[in-house]
Design a protein around this motif. Structure first.
Motif, short mmCIF file in Angstrom:
data_model
loop_
_atom_site.label_atom_id
_atom_site.label_comp_id
_atom_site.label_asym_id
_atom_site.label_seq_id
_atom_site.Cartn_x
_atom_site.Cartn_y
_atom_site.Cartn_z
N ALA A 18 0.84 -1.20 0.00
CA ALA A 18 0.00 0.00 0.00
C ALA A 18 0.87 1.24 0.00
CB ALA A 18 -0.91 0.00 1.22
N ALA A 19 1.96 1.20 0.78
CA ALA A 19 2.86 2.35 0.82
C ALA A 19 3.49 2.59 -0.52
CB ALA A 19 3.93 2.13 1.89
N GLY A 20 3.89 1.48 -1.19
CA GLY A 20 4.51 1.63 -2.50
C GLY A 20 3.54 2.18 -3.52
N ALA A 21 2.30 1.67 -3.51
CA ALA A 21 1.29 2.16 -4.45
C ALA A 21 0.98 3.62 -4.19
CB ALA A 21 0.03 1.32 -4.32
N SER A 22 0.91 3.96 -2.90
CA SER A 22 0.62 5.35 -2.55
C SER A 22 1.72 6.27 -3.02
CB SER A 22 0.44 5.48 -1.03
OG SER A 22 0.21 6.81 -0.67
N ALA A 23 2.98 5.81 -2.88
CA ALA A 23 4.11 6.64 -3.32
C ALA A 23 4.06 6.86 -4.82
CB ALA A 23 5.42 5.97 -2.92
N GLN A 24 3.74 5.76 -5.58
CA GLN A 24 3.65 5.90 -7.03
C GLN A 24 2.53 6.86 -7.41
OE1 GLN A 24 3.13 1.91 -8.39
NE2 GLN A 24 5.23 1.31 -7.97
N ARG A 25 1.42 6.73 -6.70
CA ARG A 25 0.28 7.58 -7.01
C ARG A 25 0.59 9.04 -6.73
NH1 ARG A 25 -5.86 6.68 -4.71
NH2 ARG A 25 -6.92 7.83 -6.35
N ARG A 26 1.35 9.28 -5.64
CA ARG A 26 1.70 10.65 -5.29
C ARG A 26 2.55 11.27 -6.39
NH1 ARG A 26 3.10 8.69 -0.37
NH2 ARG A 26 5.28 9.26 -0.64
N GLN A 27 3.43 10.47 -7.00
CA GLN A 27 4.27 11.00 -8.06
C GLN A 27 3.43 11.42 -9.26
OE1 GLN A 27 7.18 8.01 -8.88
NE2 GLN A 27 8.27 8.30 -6.95
N VAL A 28 2.41 10.60 -9.58
CA VAL A 28 1.57 10.89 -10.73
C VAL A 28 0.64 12.06 -10.45
CG1 VAL A 28 -0.24 9.96 -12.21
CG2 VAL A 28 1.68 8.51 -11.54
N MET A 29 0.10 12.12 -9.21
CA MET A 29 -0.95 13.08 -8.90
C MET A 29 -0.45 14.22 -8.02
SD MET A 29 -3.98 10.36 -8.08
CE MET A 29 -5.22 11.62 -8.07
N LEU A 30 0.86 14.47 -8.02
CA LEU A 30 1.44 15.42 -7.10
C LEU A 30 0.76 16.78 -7.14
CD1 LEU A 30 3.69 15.94 -5.07
CD2 LEU A 30 5.15 16.65 -6.97
N ASP A 31 0.42 17.27 -8.35
CA ASP A 31 -0.11 18.61 -8.48
C ASP A 31 -1.62 18.64 -8.70
OD1 ASP A 31 2.87 19.51 -10.26
OD2 ASP A 31 2.38 19.86 -8.16
N LYS A 32 -2.27 17.51 -8.49
CA LYS A 32 -3.71 17.49 -8.71
C LYS A 32 -4.43 18.21 -7.57
CE LYS A 32 -7.76 14.57 -9.29
NZ LYS A 32 -8.28 13.20 -9.46
N VAL A 33 -5.26 19.17 -7.92
CA VAL A 33 -6.06 19.89 -6.94
C VAL A 33 -7.29 19.06 -6.63
CG1 VAL A 33 -7.42 21.96 -6.47
CG2 VAL A 33 -5.23 22.15 -7.68
N VAL A 34 -7.49 18.71 -5.36
CA VAL A 34 -8.64 17.89 -4.98
C VAL A 34 -9.71 18.70 -4.27
CG1 VAL A 34 -7.30 15.76 -4.88
CG2 VAL A 34 -7.51 17.19 -2.83
N ALA A 35 -9.37 19.93 -3.87
CA ALA A 35 -10.38 20.78 -3.23
C ALA A 35 -9.92 22.23 -3.28
CB ALA A 35 -10.63 20.36 -1.79
N VAL A 36 -10.90 23.13 -3.28
CA VAL A 36 -10.63 24.57 -3.22
C VAL A 36 -11.59 25.17 -2.21
CG1 VAL A 36 -10.57 26.76 -4.46
CG2 VAL A 36 -9.91 24.65 -5.64
N VAL A 37 -11.05 25.96 -1.28
CA VAL A 37 -11.87 26.66 -0.29
C VAL A 37 -11.50 28.13 -0.36
CG1 VAL A 37 -12.52 26.89 2.13
CG2 VAL A 37 -11.97 24.62 1.20
N GLY A 38 -12.47 28.98 -0.71
CA GLY A 38 -12.15 30.39 -0.88
C GLY A 38 -11.13 30.54 -1.98
N GLY A 39 -10.00 31.15 -1.67
CA GLY A 39 -8.94 31.31 -2.65
C GLY A 39 -7.80 30.33 -2.47
N SER A 40 -8.01 29.28 -1.67
CA SER A 40 -6.93 28.34 -1.35
C SER A 40 -7.23 26.96 -1.92
CB SER A 40 -6.76 28.22 0.17
OG SER A 40 -6.49 29.48 0.74
N SER A 41 -6.24 26.39 -2.58
CA SER A 41 -6.39 25.04 -3.14
C SER A 41 -5.70 24.02 -2.25
CB SER A 41 -5.81 24.99 -4.55
OG SER A 41 -4.44 25.34 -4.53
N ILE A 42 -6.14 22.77 -2.36
CA ILE A 42 -5.57 21.66 -1.60
C ILE A 42 -5.14 20.59 -2.59
CG2 ILE A 42 -5.99 19.88 0.14
CD1 ILE A 42 -8.19 21.72 1.27
N LEU A 43 -3.87 20.19 -2.52
CA LEU A 43 -3.34 19.17 -3.42
C LEU A 43 -3.53 17.77 -2.85
CD1 LEU A 43 0.06 20.85 -4.38
CD2 LEU A 43 -2.09 20.94 -5.64
N TYR A 44 -3.59 16.81 -3.75
CA TYR A 44 -3.70 15.42 -3.33
C TYR A 44 -2.54 15.05 -2.41
CZ TYR A 44 -4.12 10.35 -3.52
OH TYR A 44 -4.26 9.03 -3.18
N SER A 45 -1.34 15.52 -2.74
CA SER A 45 -0.16 15.17 -1.94
C SER A 45 -0.28 15.69 -0.51
CB SER A 45 1.11 15.73 -2.59
OG SER A 45 1.00 17.13 -2.78
#
Length: 466
Positions: free
Chosen positions: A15-42
């Protein structure tokens, strides 16, 4: 048993290995925005890992998905941060810089060098500092905004009583052992000499700076006993009203670049360098030193206190009378030496309601009182300790003897015996409810976007999903 343990370990590693690989692929993916602030998957992934580790260390489990819990926590922080900007909330920028420098230094120490730290994080140290500064700043704004909300909440006696009666009898909190004790404190007789030595040290530093033999900020980093030492003694721009009176008078008389004479404040001895003045705000550096005593001077103080304790043991004088005659602690000597939180409240919590004289074990961890606890646990009620060295709230060295007056055994909380503890619990409960209500209203009035991958997750506050 062994096979099950190995299987669990393999799942965890996979699970840790899969999560690490996923973080590399999705490092800059925005998963939420609140007001003017974004939250990255990482960010969510990193926080979720911290939550899992926290659960493990504290020995509890949760059915809630740590990723969803982490996302909601981060969204709450972003909302608080954005609302703080709207409300022009002020924070201590100096404290943030100190926290950043402390963490960077810990990271450097852990890796062994700055170059190794930069290689590990694939960025120069100044970029790492800026990332940490932004994180600490956002957390500080969020915390301050939350304080603005909950500090408006108060409770009255009727609410405390209703809170107490609402708790099922088998769920009433257990109050741990509480200690009631008295003290006699003595500063060394040579305080005058120690103060003079401290003045001379600061005068020498002042001379070295003025003659160009040393830089003020370098001396502050090496010798200052204030929390600003790591920043070369530099403070954020501050109005005189926020400073010790003697310190403020000295600062007010300086021109930019000038260094003060030695100043004695309630915190110790200082030299101050004014950097700039803008309106009513003073930007300055300072070096703080406390008087330091020789081992002989401290030993003499302990001998004097042991002599007082010996007189008490022989019934030649009562502890209460000895406290009145010999103790240097003004806040307790007039009350038989009985220790309370009066000085703490007076200095740090002027709006607090009541003074307490019963201390839980964890209370001794504050304001240099741990040596008191270590002495008290060796005593029976009515007994007096031998002399020991400790420090006062301002970190000045002194000697002390203590008398254990009473140990209140652990017991189920009652309204009569534990009103202040129950009042604190009732206030906390009311603050939580008030904050949840405030948060729901702010969520409804602020722009919120949640990535479809997370929209179906479990949120404690249902207002997040619009």
């Amino acid at each position: 048993m062994f096979k099950k343990g190995i299987l669990a370990a393999l799942i965890l590693i996979s699970a840790a290995g899969a999560s690490a690989q996923r973080r590399q692929v999705m490092l800059d993916k925005v998963v939420a925005v609140v007001g003017g602030s974004s939250i990255l998957y990482s960010e969510v992934d990193e926080y979720a890992r911290q939550l899992v580790e926290q659960r493990r260390q504290e020995g509890y489990t949760s059915d809630r998905d740590p990723m969803n819990e982490a996302l909601e926590g981060l969204m709450t922080q972003k909302l608080l941060y954005n609302q703080a900007q709207i409300d022009s909330v002020e924070i201590d920028q100096g404290g943030i810089l100190t926290s950043v420098e402390n963490q960077v230094q810990q990271m450097v120490d852990l890796e062994g060098s700055i170059s190794k730290l930069e290689a590990k994080h694939h960025m120069p140290i100044f970029t790492l500092r800026e990332i940490l500064r932004q994180r600490y700043e956002e957390q500080a704004y969020a915390s301050r905004m939350q304080e603005e909300v909950i500090n408006k909440v108060s409770v009255i006696p009727g609410e405390v009583e209703r809170f107490y009666k609402s708790i099922p009898k088998d769920s009433l909190p257990l109050i741990a052992d509480q200690y009631v004790y008295a003290q006699i404190t003595k500063f060394p007789k040579s305080m005058k000499e120690a103060k003079q030595r401290t003045r001379e040290r600061l005068l020498d530093m002042r001379e070295r700076v003025i003659t160009g033999k040393a830089r003020f900020e370098s001396l502050a980093r090496m010798y200052s006993q204030d929390g600003t030492a790591i920043r070369g003694g530099e403070m954020d721009p501050t109005p005189l009203s926020g400073l010790d009176e003697a310190f403020g008078r000295a600062l007010e008389g300086l021109k930019p670049g000038q260094i003060s004479e030695v100043v004695e404040s309630q915190f110790g001895f200082h030299i101050i360098q004014l950097l700039d003045k803008r309106g009513q705000l003073y930007h300055f550096r300072h070096i703080l030193l406390h008087p330091v005593f020789t081992s002989d001077e401290l030993s003499e103080t302990l001998t004097q206190l042991d002599s007082i304790a010996d007189l008490i043991h022989k019934d030649s004088i009562t502890f209460e009378k000895a406290a009145l005659l010999y103790s240097d602690d003004a806040s307790s000597k007039m009350n038989g030496g009985l220790v309370s939180n009066h000085e703490v409240l007076e200095r740090y919590m002027p709006d607090a309601k009541m003074t307490v004289t019963k201390f839980l074990k964890e209370d001794f961890g504050h304001f240099n009182r741990l040596p008191d606890y270590n002495a008290l646990i060796q005593l029976e009620p009515g007994e007096v300790s031998g002399a020991f060295l400790t420090e006062d709230m301002l970190s000045n060295q002194m000697g002390k003897i203590v008398k254990l007056v009473e140990v209140i055994p652990a017991h189920t909380a009652s309204l009569n015996e534990d009103y202040l503890r129950l009042e604190e619990m009732a206030l906390h409960d009311k603050q939580e409810r008030a904050f949840r209500e405030w948060l729901s209203k702010k969520i409804d009035g602020m722009y919120v976007y949640i990535d479809p991958e997370f929209r179906d997750g479990e949120f404690e506050n249902k207002h997040w999903v619009k």
